[in-house]
Design a protein around this motif. Structure first.
Motif, PDB file in Angstrom:
ATOM      1  N   VAL A   1       0.879  -1.175   0.000  1.00 24.53           N
ATOM      2  CA  VAL A   1       0.000   0.000   0.000  1.00 24.53           C
ATOM      3  C   VAL A   1       0.913   1.220   0.000  1.00 24.53           C
ATOM      4  CG1 VAL A   1      -1.942  -1.129   1.139  1.00 24.53           C
ATOM      5  CG2 VAL A   1      -0.141  -0.100   2.521  1.00 24.53           C
ATOM      6  N   PRO A   2       0.373   2.424  -0.144  1.00 26.68           N
ATOM      7  CA  PRO A   2       1.254   3.607  -0.170  1.00 26.68           C
ATOM      8  C   PRO A   2       2.159   3.734   1.049  1.00 26.68           C
ATOM      9  CG  PRO A   2      -0.922   4.200  -0.944  1.00 26.68           C
ATOM     10  CD  PRO A   2      -1.024   2.787  -0.467  1.00 26.68           C
ATOM     11  N   GLU A   3       1.701   3.250   2.219  1.00 30.25           N
ATOM     12  CA  GLU A   3       2.527   3.366   3.425  1.00 30.25           C
ATOM     13  C   GLU A   3       3.669   2.361   3.455  1.00 30.25           C
ATOM     14  OE1 GLU A   3      -1.440   5.017   4.050  1.00 30.25           O
ATOM     15  OE2 GLU A   3      -0.761   3.033   3.419  1.00 30.25           O
ATOM     16  N   GLY A   4       3.547   1.271   2.675  1.00 25.00           N
ATOM     17  CA  GLY A   4       4.621   0.289   2.663  1.00 25.00           C
ATOM     18  C   GLY A   4       4.122  -1.137   2.541  1.00 25.00           C
TER      19      GLY A   4
ATOM     20  N   SER B   1       2.659  -8.250  16.900  1.00 25.24           N
ATOM     21  CA  SER B   1       1.276  -7.793  17.012  1.00 25.24           C
ATOM     22  C   SER B   1       1.041  -6.740  15.940  1.00 25.24           C
ATOM     23  CB  SER B   1       0.997  -7.216  18.405  1.00 25.24           C
ATOM     24  OG  SER B   1       1.696  -5.996  18.580  1.00 25.24           O
ATOM     25  N   GLU B   2      -0.166  -6.170  15.938  1.00 22.91           N
ATOM     26  CA  GLU B   2      -0.490  -5.142  14.943  1.00 22.91           C
ATOM     27  C   GLU B   2       0.422  -3.929  15.041  1.00 22.91           C
ATOM     28  OE1 GLU B   2      -4.998  -4.848  13.632  1.00 22.91           O
ATOM     29  OE2 GLU B   2      -4.807  -4.764  15.805  1.00 22.91           O
ATOM     30  N   SER B   3       0.955  -3.668  16.225  1.00 25.15           N
ATOM     31  CA  SER B   3       1.751  -2.456  16.417  1.00 25.15           C
ATOM     32  C   SER B   3       3.202  -2.737  16.791  1.00 25.15           C
ATOM     33  CB  SER B   3       1.112  -1.579  17.509  1.00 25.15           C
ATOM     34  OG  SER B   3       1.019  -2.288  18.724  1.00 25.15           O
ATOM     35  N   VAL B   4       3.598  -4.015  16.831  1.00 25.05           N
ATOM     36  CA  VAL B   4       4.965  -4.358  17.235  1.00 25.05           C
ATOM     37  C   VAL B   4       5.573  -5.336  16.233  1.00 25.05           C
ATOM     38  CG1 VAL B   4       6.434  -5.402  19.000  1.00 25.05           C
ATOM     39  CG2 VAL B   4       4.467  -4.001  19.683  1.00 25.05           C
ATOM     40  N   LEU B   5       6.672  -4.912  15.605  1.00 24.76           N
ATOM     41  CA  LEU B   5       7.493  -5.778  14.761  1.00 24.76           C
ATOM     42  C   LEU B   5       8.878  -5.846  15.392  1.00 24.76           C
ATOM     43  CD1 LEU B   5       6.579  -4.226  11.269  1.00 24.76           C
ATOM     44  CD2 LEU B   5       5.324  -5.982  12.538  1.00 24.76           C
ATOM     45  N   ILE B   6       9.575  -6.960  15.176  1.00 23.50           N
ATOM     46  CA  ILE B   6      10.903  -7.143  15.766  1.00 23.50           C
ATOM     47  C   ILE B   6      11.924  -7.363  14.655  1.00 23.50           C
ATOM     48  CG2 ILE B   6      12.330  -8.527  17.310  1.00 23.50           C
ATOM     49  CD1 ILE B   6      10.191  -6.943  18.753  1.00 23.50           C
ATOM     50  N   LEU B   7      12.951  -6.520  14.649  1.00 22.78           N
ATOM     51  CA  LEU B   7      14.091  -6.699  13.751  1.00 22.78           C
ATOM     52  C   LEU B   7      15.200  -7.344  14.570  1.00 22.78           C
ATOM     53  CD1 LEU B   7      15.407  -6.157  10.953  1.00 22.78           C
ATOM     54  CD2 LEU B   7      16.191  -3.961  11.880  1.00 22.78           C
ATOM     55  N   GLU B   8      15.598  -8.566  14.198  1.00 20.80           N
ATOM     56  CA  GLU B   8      16.561  -9.311  15.012  1.00 20.80           C
ATOM     57  C   GLU B   8      17.726  -9.821  14.175  1.00 20.80           C
ATOM     58  OE1 GLU B   8      14.190 -12.270  16.876  1.00 20.80           O
ATOM     59  OE2 GLU B   8      13.435 -13.093  15.004  1.00 20.80           O
ATOM     60  N   PHE B   9      18.679 -10.459  14.893  1.00 22.68           N
ATOM     61  CA  PHE B   9      19.912 -10.970  14.288  1.00 22.68           C
ATOM     62  C   PHE B   9      20.716  -9.846  13.635  1.00 22.68           C
ATOM     63  CE2 PHE B   9      16.921 -14.638  14.007  1.00 22.68           C
ATOM     64  CZ  PHE B   9      17.516 -15.392  15.007  1.00 22.68           C
ATOM     65  N   VAL B  10      20.687  -8.688  14.297  1.00 26.65           N
ATOM     66  CA  VAL B  10      21.503  -7.554  13.853  1.00 26.65           C
ATOM     67  C   VAL B  10      22.842  -7.642  14.575  1.00 26.65           C
ATOM     68  CG1 VAL B  10      21.679  -5.044  13.787  1.00 26.65           C
ATOM     69  CG2 VAL B  10      19.448  -6.148  13.477  1.00 26.65           C
ATOM     70  N   SER B  11      23.943  -7.450  13.870  1.00 26.26           N
ATOM     71  CA  SER B  11      25.267  -7.599  14.471  1.00 26.26           C
ATOM     72  C   SER B  11      25.430  -6.664  15.669  1.00 26.26           C
ATOM     73  CB  SER B  11      26.356  -7.324  13.433  1.00 26.26           C
ATOM     74  OG  SER B  11      26.244  -6.012  12.936  1.00 26.26           O
TER      75      SER B  11
ATOM     76  N   ASN C   1       4.453   0.968   9.534  1.00 23.70           N
ATOM     77  CA  ASN C   1       3.841   2.107   8.838  1.00 23.70           C
ATOM     78  C   ASN C   1       2.366   1.872   8.542  1.00 23.70           C
ATOM     79  OD1 ASN C   1       6.288   3.401   8.762  1.00 23.70           O
ATOM     80  ND2 ASN C   1       6.720   2.951   6.619  1.00 23.70           N
ATOM     81  N   VAL C   2       2.001   0.613   8.320  1.00 18.12           N
ATOM     82  CA  VAL C   2       0.664   0.281   7.823  1.00 18.12           C
ATOM     83  C   VAL C   2      -0.304   0.073   8.982  1.00 18.12           C
ATOM     84  CG1 VAL C   2      -0.690  -1.373   6.474  1.00 18.12           C
ATOM     85  CG2 VAL C   2       1.631  -0.762   5.750  1.00 18.12           C
ATOM     86  N   ASN C   3      -1.472   0.706   8.861  1.00 16.67           N
ATOM     87  CA  ASN C   3      -2.589   0.439   9.770  1.00 16.67           C
ATOM     88  C   ASN C   3      -3.433  -0.653   9.121  1.00 16.67           C
ATOM     89  OD1 ASN C   3      -4.789   0.401  11.440  1.00 16.67           O
ATOM     90  ND2 ASN C   3      -5.348   2.546  11.152  1.00 16.67           N
ATOM     91  N   PHE C   4      -3.218  -1.888   9.513  1.00 15.85           N
ATOM     92  CA  PHE C   4      -3.801  -3.035   8.805  1.00 15.85           C
ATOM     93  C   PHE C   4      -5.329  -3.021   8.825  1.00 15.85           C
ATOM     94  CE2 PHE C   4       0.297  -4.251  10.679  1.00 15.85           C
ATOM     95  CZ  PHE C   4       1.016  -4.480   9.521  1.00 15.85           C
ATOM     96  N   GLY C   5      -5.915  -2.592   9.919  1.00 16.91           N
ATOM     97  CA  GLY C   5      -7.367  -2.600  10.028  1.00 16.91           C
ATOM     98  C   GLY C   5      -8.065  -1.597   9.133  1.00 16.91           C
ATOM     99  N   SER C   6      -7.332  -0.623   8.602  1.00 17.43           N
ATOM    100  CA  SER C   6      -7.953   0.415   7.766  1.00 17.43           C
ATOM    101  C   SER C   6      -7.847   0.118   6.274  1.00 17.43           C
ATOM    102  CB  SER C   6      -7.298   1.770   8.048  1.00 17.43           C
ATOM    103  OG  SER C   6      -5.961   1.787   7.571  1.00 17.43           O
TER     104      SER C   6
END
Length: 254
Positions: free
Chosen positions: A137-140, A183-193, A241-246
């Motif tokens: 979507v436009p947000e990503g 969750s809808e509002s939490v993403l995790i970026l992991e395995f970063v050096s 960035n994305v509001n999935f429910g909308s």
């Protein structure tokens, strides 16, 4: 008492015969006049009160009519506002820049299942939809196609713990890792050096390590960074960035 009454009557008659105001009349007027105005006002007020009671049914009906009009006006404003937001979403979707090596298929969101981090699209294999294709979507990035039937498909959203996406930060040099949802509002970026340079506010996007996902699709923004001693690396919490429910319309990248 009869004698007194007769005397007072004779005095009043004589005074009127002489053309004068008799003392009895003046006495009575002086006694009655001070209370005549309050009594008159009280009677008028009582008349207004009873008139108000008689008209209370009409006032109640008018009050109900005005409330009904106010409710209709509020509903109209809500619908106009929603239509305006829908127009803005469609304009943003049309303005989405092309991505090299892909073409875009517009699709309507038929259903949204927040507890499953999934949504259903009204396009399928007849329109060239295949599992693994990104949905944007436009947000990503919204997610990826999980399964596809002839005329419908299921999208696993980036908020799902089951979807892992190669991601990187928008800085020089970029910092890469794997991103999954919580969750809808939490993403995790992991395995970063462990020595990677990361800051709150850094933008996160797709890294392009997957053959089906082009690089540079926005995902979200880092809101927290912490060390992961178990793996000797760093982890980041990312706000999507994305509001999935909308979402009402999306693009499938084929």
């Amino acid at each position: 008492m009869c004698v007194v009454g007769g005397v007072l009557g004779r005095l009043q008659t004589n005074a009127r015969t002489d053309g004068n105001s008799d003392g009895v009349t003046r006495f009575v007027q002086s006694a009655v006049h001070p209370i005549s105005r309050p009594v008159r006002n009280a009677l008028l007020s009582a008349g207004g009160f009873f008139s108000g009671i008689a008209n209370s049914g009409t006032l109640a009906e008018e009050n109900r009519r005005l409330k009904s009009l106010a409710a209709a006006a509020a509903m109209y404003e809500d619908r106009v506002g929603e239509a305006h937001r829908e127009i803005q979403r469609l304009r943003a979707l049309l303005d989405l820049p092309p991505m090299p090596g892909t073409d875009r298929l517009a699709a309507a969101v038929v259903a949204y299942f927040p507890h499953e981090n999934r949504m259903t699209l009204g396009v399928g294999t007849r329109q060239g939809v295949r599992p693994g294709q990104p949905v944007v979507v436009p947000e990503g990035l919204a997610g990826k196609i999980q399964t596809a039937d002839a005329d419908s498909s299921q999208v696993l959203l980036v908020s799902s713990p089951r979807l892992v996406v190669g991601a990187m930060t928008l800085r020089n040099p970029p910092v890469a890792g794997l991103l999954r949802g919580e969750s809808e509002s939490v993403l995790i970026l992991e395995f970063v050096s462990a020595g990677a340079s990361l800051d709150v506010g850094d933008r996160v996007m797709t890294s392009g390590f997957s053959s089906q996902t082009p690089p540079g699709i926005p995902i979200g923004e880092i809101v927290q960074v912490w060390e992961d001693p178990e793996f000797g690396s760093r982890r980041c919490q990312v706000f999507p960035n994305v509001n999935f429910g909308s979402l009402r319309e999306v693009y499938v990248l084929r």
